[in-house]
Design a protein around this motif. Structure first.
Motif, PDB file in Angstrom:
ATOM      1  N   GLU A   8       0.861  -1.183   0.000  1.00  0.00           N
ATOM      2  CA  GLU A   8       0.000   0.000   0.000  1.00  0.00           C
ATOM      3  C   GLU A   8       0.901   1.237   0.000  1.00  0.00           C
ATOM      4  O   GLU A   8       1.776   1.363   0.852  1.00  0.00           O
ATOM      5  N   ILE A   9       0.690   2.140  -0.961  1.00  0.00           N
ATOM      6  CA  ILE A   9       1.487   3.366  -1.047  1.00  0.00           C
ATOM      7  C   ILE A   9       0.525   4.546  -1.019  1.00  0.00           C
ATOM      8  O   ILE A   9      -0.278   4.736  -1.945  1.00  0.00           O
ATOM      9  N   THR A  10       0.598   5.333   0.056  1.00  0.00           N
ATOM     10  CA  THR A  10      -0.324   6.448   0.277  1.00  0.00           C
ATOM     11  C   THR A  10       0.394   7.772   0.092  1.00  0.00           C
ATOM     12  O   THR A  10       1.520   7.953   0.569  1.00  0.00           O
ATOM     13  N   LEU A  11      -0.281   8.707  -0.550  1.00  0.00           N
ATOM     14  CA  LEU A  11       0.223  10.069  -0.721  1.00  0.00           C
ATOM     15  C   LEU A  11      -0.778  11.042  -0.122  1.00  0.00           C
ATOM     16  O   LEU A  11      -1.967  11.010  -0.470  1.00  0.00           O
ATOM     17  N   GLU A  12      -0.317  11.905   0.786  1.00  0.00           N
ATOM     18  CA  GLU A  12      -1.159  12.992   1.280  1.00  0.00           C
ATOM     19  C   GLU A  12      -1.206  14.114   0.244  1.00  0.00           C
ATOM     20  O   GLU A  12      -0.176  14.450  -0.362  1.00  0.00           O
ATOM     21  N   ALA A  13      -2.393  14.694   0.044  1.00  0.00           N
ATOM     22  CA  ALA A  13      -2.551  15.775  -0.922  1.00  0.00           C
ATOM     23  C   ALA A  13      -3.559  16.784  -0.396  1.00  0.00           C
ATOM     24  O   ALA A  13      -4.469  16.426   0.366  1.00  0.00           O
ATOM     25  N   ASN A  14      -3.406  18.016  -0.789  1.00  0.00           N
ATOM     26  CA  ASN A  14      -4.377  19.052  -0.470  1.00  0.00           C
ATOM     27  C   ASN A  14      -5.134  19.450  -1.733  1.00  0.00           C
ATOM     28  O   ASN A  14      -4.555  19.484  -2.820  1.00  0.00           O
ATOM     29  N   PRO A  15      -6.429  19.761  -1.609  1.00  0.00           N
ATOM     30  CA  PRO A  15      -7.226  20.069  -2.801  1.00  0.00           C
ATOM     31  C   PRO A  15      -6.697  21.232  -3.631  1.00  0.00           C
ATOM     32  O   PRO A  15      -6.940  21.278  -4.835  1.00  0.00           O
ATOM     33  N   GLY A  16      -5.978  22.157  -3.013  1.00  0.00           N
ATOM     34  CA  GLY A  16      -5.502  23.309  -3.763  1.00  0.00           C
ATOM     35  C   GLY A  16      -4.163  23.123  -4.428  1.00  0.00           C
ATOM     36  O   GLY A  16      -3.603  24.083  -4.960  1.00  0.00           O
ATOM     37  N   THR A  17      -3.628  21.891  -4.437  1.00  0.00           N
ATOM     38  CA  THR A  17      -2.246  21.716  -4.924  1.00  0.00           C
ATOM     39  C   THR A  17      -2.113  20.660  -6.015  1.00  0.00           C
ATOM     40  O   THR A  17      -1.040  20.129  -6.223  1.00  0.00           O
ATOM     41  N   PHE A  18      -3.199  20.342  -6.700  1.00  0.00           N
ATOM     42  CA  PHE A  18      -3.045  19.329  -7.734  1.00  0.00           C
ATOM     43  C   PHE A  18      -4.009  19.557  -8.882  1.00  0.00           C
ATOM     44  O   PHE A  18      -4.966  20.322  -8.794  1.00  0.00           O
ATOM     45  N   GLU A  19      -3.741  18.853  -9.953  1.00  0.00           N
ATOM     46  CA  GLU A  19      -4.670  18.776 -11.071  1.00  0.00           C
ATOM     47  C   GLU A  19      -4.732  17.324 -11.517  1.00  0.00           C
ATOM     48  O   GLU A  19      -3.904  16.506 -11.128  1.00  0.00           O
ATOM     49  N   GLN A  20      -5.724  16.998 -12.323  1.00  0.00           N
ATOM     50  CA  GLN A  20      -5.985  15.602 -12.660  1.00  0.00           C
ATOM     51  C   GLN A  20      -4.794  14.927 -13.334  1.00  0.00           C
ATOM     52  O   GLN A  20      -4.479  13.769 -13.053  1.00  0.00           O
ATOM     53  N   ALA A  21      -4.100  15.646 -14.218  1.00  0.00           N
ATOM     54  CA  ALA A  21      -2.959  15.046 -14.916  1.00  0.00           C
ATOM     55  C   ALA A  21      -1.889  14.605 -13.931  1.00  0.00           C
ATOM     56  O   ALA A  21      -1.264  13.547 -14.089  1.00  0.00           O
ATOM     57  N   LYS A  22      -1.686  15.402 -12.885  1.00  0.00           N
ATOM     58  CA  LYS A  22      -0.687  15.070 -11.868  1.00  0.00           C
ATOM     59  C   LYS A  22      -1.119  13.811 -11.108  1.00  0.00           C
ATOM     60  O   LYS A  22      -0.307  12.929 -10.822  1.00  0.00           O
ATOM     61  N   PHE A  23      -2.409  13.729 -10.798  1.00  0.00           N
ATOM     62  CA  PHE A  23      -2.893  12.562 -10.071  1.00  0.00           C
ATOM     63  C   PHE A  23      -2.773  11.295 -10.907  1.00  0.00           C
ATOM     64  O   PHE A  23      -2.440  10.237 -10.388  1.00  0.00           O
ATOM     65  N   ALA A  24      -3.067  11.392 -12.180  1.00  0.00           N
ATOM     66  CA  ALA A  24      -2.929  10.222 -13.049  1.00  0.00           C
ATOM     67  C   ALA A  24      -1.480   9.760 -13.102  1.00  0.00           C
ATOM     68  O   ALA A  24      -1.194   8.554 -13.105  1.00  0.00           O
ATOM     69  N   ALA A  25      -0.559  10.709 -13.114  1.00  0.00           N
ATOM     70  CA  ALA A  25       0.866  10.350 -13.131  1.00  0.00           C
ATOM     71  C   ALA A  25       1.273   9.683 -11.825  1.00  0.00           C
ATOM     72  O   ALA A  25       2.053   8.726 -11.825  1.00  0.00           O
ATOM     73  N   TYR A  26       0.756  10.177 -10.698  1.00  0.00           N
ATOM     74  CA  TYR A  26       1.031   9.523  -9.414  1.00  0.00           C
ATOM     75  C   TYR A  26       0.535   8.077  -9.436  1.00  0.00           C
ATOM     76  O   TYR A  26       1.222   7.167  -8.970  1.00  0.00           O
ATOM     77  N   ARG A  27      -0.663   7.881  -9.980  1.00  0.00           N
ATOM     78  CA  ARG A  27      -1.238   6.530  -9.999  1.00  0.00           C
ATOM     79  C   ARG A  27      -0.384   5.587 -10.840  1.00  0.00           C
ATOM     80  O   ARG A  27      -0.186   4.418 -10.493  1.00  0.00           O
ATOM     81  N   GLN A  28       0.173   6.105 -11.950  1.00  0.00           N
ATOM     82  CA  GLN A  28       1.006   5.279 -12.817  1.00  0.00           C
ATOM     83  C   GLN A  28       2.306   4.863 -12.147  1.00  0.00           C
ATOM     84  O   GLN A  28       2.919   3.865 -12.522  1.00  0.00           O
ATOM     85  N   LEU A  29       2.725   5.618 -11.131  1.00  0.00           N
ATOM     86  CA  LEU A  29       3.936   5.266 -10.400  1.00  0.00           C
ATOM     87  C   LEU A  29       3.739   4.058  -9.485  1.00  0.00           C
ATOM     88  O   LEU A  29       4.709   3.490  -8.987  1.00  0.00           O
TER      89      LEU A  29
END
Length: 401
Positions: free
Chosen positions: A117-138
């Motif tokens: 299990e690999i968890t990343l903390e994120a705040n709603p004001g600091t991301f966009e969908q493309a960044k999240f998709a890239a995190y998921r691919q990692l």
């Protein structure tokens, strides 16, 4: 980077806690990675977080994290990583490229469990969908999104940089990026918050379909703006009403409470946090990161890293700020301080497996806690009663060294 200060046996270091029970087992191993920068420091936050400048030292920090881990490899003892947690600060400020290089470097040094299990903390004001998709691919497969509230006035009072609409879009972006497992972090007992306000936040959170909710009361912590300039918080009777009604609402929607402030859908408990609460081991890398580590000889150690990012990145300074081996008489409290936060506690045999101590060292404290109605009389488990959950500090007092 010079060798870590304090590594190995030092003068004055407590000795081994004594003969280790043959039942003692090295616990599962996790990794905590601390990324200490935020867009802005919140007035309630007492974590090791610092306002980010115009440019983050991503490459230098990843280099330091890997070098830090390199110096901790002697604590691995052949184990694989069952979970990784990126905390902060705001880890989602870092690019996917930077986090990918770190994950590759970690896996080259410590093997990953097949179902890690690999968890990343994120705040709603600091991301966009493309960044999240890239995190998921990692291979990052779980998000923890710091919402805190969906209401504009409450977010402003908390010093948050996002609004309620961004928080809702964050959950939607997470799903579209391929995350089928995510947590929403929500507070209650906020400045001037009513029962209706608190339940409205919960209903909005539930409507986003998270698999996990962290729902906890705002507290005033030393060394924060709120400590020196406290806002007006709800009265105790309002706080109690919020707690009771909120727990009922969460249960109604299929979120089972399994820890003081953690609620999950079936099969979606946070494995990294469960390892922590069941006295598992975790490496800690990054500025101010803490670790809890066991040795095959039964020694259990807590350590902590250099706190300030500028010092952590300074080649002339050490990563390791300090370490301490726990004495045998400290272990009952240390163990129970964690497992009694869990609503179903832990099986009694886990105490000896994790500490190497016989169960009878708990006998006196256990009898007193049971007599006061704070600890369950179940002989097979160590579990706080409903009263014990409410007065956990009183319960733990029975086991102080």
């Amino acid at each position: 980077m010079s060798a870590a200060k304090g590594s190995g046996q030092r003068d004055g270091m407590p000795s081994s806690p004594g003969p280790v029970s043959p039942v003692f087992q090295l616990p599962p191993l996790a990794l905590y990675v601390h990324i200490p920068w935020c867009v802005r420091k919140c007035p309630y936050c007492d974590f090791n977080s610092h306002a980010a400048g115009s440019e983050l030292p991503e490459e230098a920090y990843i280099d330091a994290l890997l070098a830090d881990l390199e110096q901790d490899l002697h604590h691995v003892h052949g184990r694989e990583l069952t979970s990784i947690f990126f905390g902060g600060g705001t880890p989602s400020l870092f690019s996917a490229n930077a986090l990918g290089r770190l994950l590759d470097g970690v896996e080259q040094r410590v093997p990953f469990a097949r179902d890690i299990e690999i968890t990343l903390e994120a705040n709603p004001g600091t991301f966009e969908q493309a960044k999240f998709a890239a995190y998921r691919q990692l291979g990052i497969n779980r998000l923890s999104i710091g919402v805190q509230s969906f209401q504009e006035a409450k977010l402003k009072a908390l010093g948050r940089i996002h609004d309620g609409g961004e928080a809702i879009r964050a959950a939607d972006m997470a799903r579209k990026a391929g995350f089928d497992n995510f947590n929403l972090d929500l507070m209650h007992g906020l400045p001037d918050q009513s029962l209706d306000d608190a339940l409205s936040d919960l209903r909005t959170a539930i409507a986003q379909g998270p698999t996990h909710l962290s729902w906890y009361q705002l507290t005033m912590e030393p060394n924060t703006v709120f400590w020196s300039q406290p806002p007006t918080l709800p009265e105790d009777d309002v706080l109690w009403d919020i707690q009771e009604a909120g727990q009922a609402l969460l249960a109604e929607h299929g979120y089972a409470q399994y820890e003081v402030s953690a609620y999950a859908r079936e099969g979606r408990r946070a494995r990294h946090n469960l390892n922590y609460w069941t006295f598992g081991d975790f490496l800690g890398i990054g500025a101010g990161a803490h670790a809890k580590l066991s040795s095959p000889d039964g020694r259990i150690m807590r350590s902590w890293k250099t706190r300030l990012p500028k010092d952590y990145l300074d080649p002339a300074k050490h990563y390791l700020a300090g370490e301490r081996v726990l004495e045998a008489d400290e272990l009952p409290f240390e163990f129970l301080m964690n497992v009694l936060r869990l609503t179903d506690g832990a099986p009694v045999e886990l105490f000896t497996q994790r500490t190497g101590l016989p169960l009878d060292v708990l006998a006196a404290g256990r009898a007193e806690a049971e007599a006061r109605g704070l600890l369950s009389t179940d002989r097979e488990r160590l579990t706080a009663t409903a009263q014990g959950q409410l007065f956990l500090n009183d319960l733990l007092q029975q086991f102080l060294p």
